[in-house]
Design a protein around this motif. Structure first.
Motif, PDB file in Angstrom:
ATOM      1  N   SER A  60      92.089  13.393  14.835  1.00  0.00           N
ATOM      2  CA  SER A  60      93.351  14.133  14.854  1.00  0.00           C
ATOM      3  C   SER A  60      93.137  15.646  14.779  1.00  0.00           C
ATOM      4  N   ARG A  61      91.952  16.052  14.328  1.00  0.00           N
ATOM      5  CA  ARG A  61      91.625  17.474  14.268  1.00  0.00           C
ATOM      6  C   ARG A  61      90.109  17.616  14.239  1.00  0.00           C
ATOM      7  N   VAL A  62      89.585  18.565  15.040  1.00  0.00           N
ATOM      8  CA  VAL A  62      88.148  18.816  15.061  1.00  0.00           C
ATOM      9  C   VAL A  62      87.881  20.313  14.921  1.00  0.00           C
ATOM     10  N   GLY A  63      86.661  20.638  14.502  1.00  0.00           N
ATOM     11  CA  GLY A  63      86.211  22.020  14.416  1.00  0.00           C
ATOM     12  C   GLY A  63      85.284  22.329  15.582  1.00  0.00           C
ATOM     13  N   VAL A  64      85.333  23.567  16.052  1.00  0.00           N
ATOM     14  CA  VAL A  64      84.529  24.002  17.186  1.00  0.00           C
ATOM     15  C   VAL A  64      83.560  25.064  16.682  1.00  0.00           C
ATOM     16  N   TYR A  65      82.245  24.800  16.838  1.00  0.00           N
ATOM     17  CA  TYR A  65      81.205  25.692  16.316  1.00  0.00           C
ATOM     18  C   TYR A  65      80.222  26.046  17.419  1.00  0.00           C
ATOM     19  N   LEU A  66      79.794  27.297  17.440  1.00  0.00           N
ATOM     20  CA  LEU A  66      78.777  27.726  18.390  1.00  0.00           C
ATOM     21  C   LEU A  66      77.400  27.503  17.791  1.00  0.00           C
ATOM     22  N   THR A  67      76.516  26.916  18.560  1.00  0.00           N
ATOM     23  CA  THR A  67      75.148  26.714  18.108  1.00  0.00           C
ATOM     24  C   THR A  67      74.390  28.042  18.128  1.00  0.00           C
ATOM     25  N   PHE A  68      74.699  28.885  19.107  1.00  0.00           N
ATOM     26  CA  PHE A  68      74.085  30.209  19.228  1.00  0.00           C
ATOM     27  C   PHE A  68      75.194  31.263  19.280  1.00  0.00           C
ATOM     28  N   PRO A  69      75.828  31.559  18.144  1.00  0.00           N
ATOM     29  CA  PRO A  69      77.019  32.410  18.155  1.00  0.00           C
ATOM     30  C   PRO A  69      76.790  33.850  18.614  1.00  0.00           C
ATOM     31  N   LEU A  70      75.606  34.372  18.460  1.00  0.00           N
ATOM     32  CA  LEU A  70      75.371  35.762  18.840  1.00  0.00           C
ATOM     33  C   LEU A  70      74.879  35.923  20.265  1.00  0.00           C
ATOM     34  N   THR A  71      74.382  34.849  20.854  1.00  0.00           N
ATOM     35  CA  THR A  71      73.774  34.991  22.178  1.00  0.00           C
ATOM     36  C   THR A  71      74.386  34.114  23.262  1.00  0.00           C
ATOM     37  N   ASN A  72      75.075  33.030  22.885  1.00  0.00           N
ATOM     38  CA  ASN A  72      75.562  32.129  23.924  1.00  0.00           C
ATOM     39  C   ASN A  72      76.824  31.402  23.476  1.00  0.00           C
ATOM     40  N   ALA A  73      77.959  31.864  23.961  1.00  0.00           N
ATOM     41  CA  ALA A  73      79.243  31.271  23.575  1.00  0.00           C
ATOM     42  C   ALA A  73      79.733  30.230  24.574  1.00  0.00           C
ATOM     43  N   GLU A  74      78.938  29.923  25.578  1.00  0.00           N
ATOM     44  CA  GLU A  74      79.375  29.012  26.628  1.00  0.00           C
ATOM     45  C   GLU A  74      78.596  27.704  26.670  1.00  0.00           C
ATOM     46  N   GLU A  75      77.503  27.597  25.903  1.00  0.00           N
ATOM     47  CA  GLU A  75      76.665  26.404  25.974  1.00  0.00           C
ATOM     48  C   GLU A  75      76.358  25.879  24.584  1.00  0.00           C
ATOM     49  N   TYR A  76      76.087  24.578  24.522  1.00  0.00           N
ATOM     50  CA  TYR A  76      75.698  23.890  23.295  1.00  0.00           C
ATOM     51  C   TYR A  76      76.696  24.153  22.160  1.00  0.00           C
ATOM     52  N   ILE A  77      77.916  23.734  22.411  1.00  0.00           N
ATOM     53  CA  ILE A  77      79.004  23.905  21.457  1.00  0.00           C
ATOM     54  C   ILE A  77      79.115  22.632  20.626  1.00  0.00           C
ATOM     55  N   SER A  78      79.046  22.798  19.332  1.00  0.00           N
ATOM     56  CA  SER A  78      79.083  21.665  18.407  1.00  0.00           C
ATOM     57  C   SER A  78      80.535  21.347  18.051  1.00  0.00           C
ATOM     58  N   ILE A  79      80.913  20.093  18.218  1.00  0.00           N
ATOM     59  CA  ILE A  79      82.247  19.631  17.832  1.00  0.00           C
ATOM     60  C   ILE A  79      82.066  18.797  16.572  1.00  0.00           C
ATOM     61  N   ARG A  80      82.799  19.165  15.516  1.00  0.00           N
ATOM     62  CA  ARG A  80      82.617  18.519  14.217  1.00  0.00           C
ATOM     63  C   ARG A  80      83.941  18.039  13.649  1.00  0.00           C
ATOM     64  N   GLU A  81      83.821  17.068  12.734  1.00  0.00           N
ATOM     65  CA  GLU A  81      85.007  16.607  12.022  1.00  0.00           C
ATOM     66  C   GLU A  81      85.562  17.773  11.216  1.00  0.00           C
ATOM     67  N   ALA A  82      86.861  17.759  10.978  1.00  0.00           N
ATOM     68  CA  ALA A  82      87.517  18.895  10.330  1.00  0.00           C
ATOM     69  C   ALA A  82      87.569  18.784   8.809  1.00  0.00           C
ATOM     70  N   ASP A  83      86.821  17.854   8.234  1.00  0.00           N
ATOM     71  CA  ASP A  83      86.828  17.745   6.773  1.00  0.00           C
ATOM     72  C   ASP A  83      85.756  18.652   6.169  1.00  0.00           C
ATOM     73  N   GLU A  84      85.593  18.586   4.846  1.00  0.00           N
ATOM     74  CA  GLU A  84      84.656  19.479   4.152  1.00  0.00           C
ATOM     75  C   GLU A  84      83.197  19.222   4.522  1.00  0.00           C
ATOM     76  N   LYS A  85      82.860  18.021   4.984  1.00  0.00           N
ATOM     77  CA  LYS A  85      81.471  17.728   5.375  1.00  0.00           C
ATOM     78  C   LYS A  85      81.156  18.270   6.764  1.00  0.00           C
ATOM     79  N   ALA A  86      82.157  18.407   7.602  1.00  0.00           N
ATOM     80  CA  ALA A  86      82.010  18.896   8.975  1.00  0.00           C
ATOM     81  C   ALA A  86      80.910  18.148   9.727  1.00  0.00           C
ATOM     82  N   LYS A  87      80.946  16.827   9.654  1.00  0.00           N
ATOM     83  CA  LYS A  87      79.952  15.986  10.326  1.00  0.00           C
ATOM     84  C   LYS A  87      80.085  16.153  11.841  1.00  0.00           C
TER      85      LYS A  87
END
Length: 192
Positions: A60-87
């Motif tokens: 119902s809700r996910v978090g979007v995280y960059l694997t390489f936030p300073l160098t690459n915002a278009e590839e290898y994007i991690s999608i995680r659960e939106a709870d405190e564990k962020a699995k």
């Protein structure tokens, strides 16, 4: 069996169960799932968040995280659960592999999570009592912030690209130090 042996057996059973659950969870963490337009569908929730539907499960809700936030915002994007564990649910190898509408939704979330104004002009930087007080113009307008004078407040990402982190953890970028005026660069000499 007496009471002691029953409790001992219960603890052994509990230990075996937990060990199996831990083993299963470890295997899931080690498995890398690639998310594509064929096996994942991202939608916007009524509250403006992102939901995900895969073949196996709906989130119902996910978090979007960059694997390489300073160098690459278009590839290898991690999608995680939106709870405190962020699995981690999976990785998007290339954002361009998703439908345009979904790309735009995810890019909005990335901009919110990785808000990083670009410093376009340095008006003033004052050093007082171990802190630097910055007065700058950014891509989002005029801004004042404070950094510690320690060595980790201004980080070199390349020969000319700088990342400035204030005392609240906000990040500001100077994409090319040499594009600033001579007087602006002189104000930053203390940090470079």
């Amino acid at each position: 069996m007496n009471d002691f042996e029953n409790k001992k057996q219960d603890l052994l059973d509990l230990h075996e169960f937990d060990e199996e659950a831990l083993k299963k969870e470890s295997e899931e963490l080690l498995e890398m799932r690639m998310l594509t337009g064929e096996n994942a569908e991202f939608t916007r929730t009524p509250g403006g968040f992102i939901a995900l539907k895969t073949k196996d499960k709906e989130y119902s809700r996910v978090g979007v995280y960059l694997t390489f936030p300073l160098t690459n915002a278009e590839e290898y994007i991690s999608i995680r659960e939106a709870d405190e564990k962020a699995k981690e649910i999976g990785i998007i190898e290339k954002l361009s592999q998703l439908p345009k509408e979904q790309q735009e939704m995810l890019q909005e979330q990335i901009k919110l999570r990785y808000f990083r104004p670009v410093i376009t002009k340095v008006l003033d930087v004052k050093d007082e009592y171990g802190y630097a007080y910055w007065n700058v113009i950014t891509s989002f307008g005029a801004c004042r912030f404070t950094t510690q004078m320690s060595g980790d407040a201004v980080i070199h990402l390349s020969d000319s690209r700088l990342l400035v982190t204030d005392i609240d953890g906000n990040r500001y970028e100077i994409p090319d130090f040499y594009q600033l005026g001579v007087m602006e660069r002189k104000k930053l000499d203390l940090f470079i």
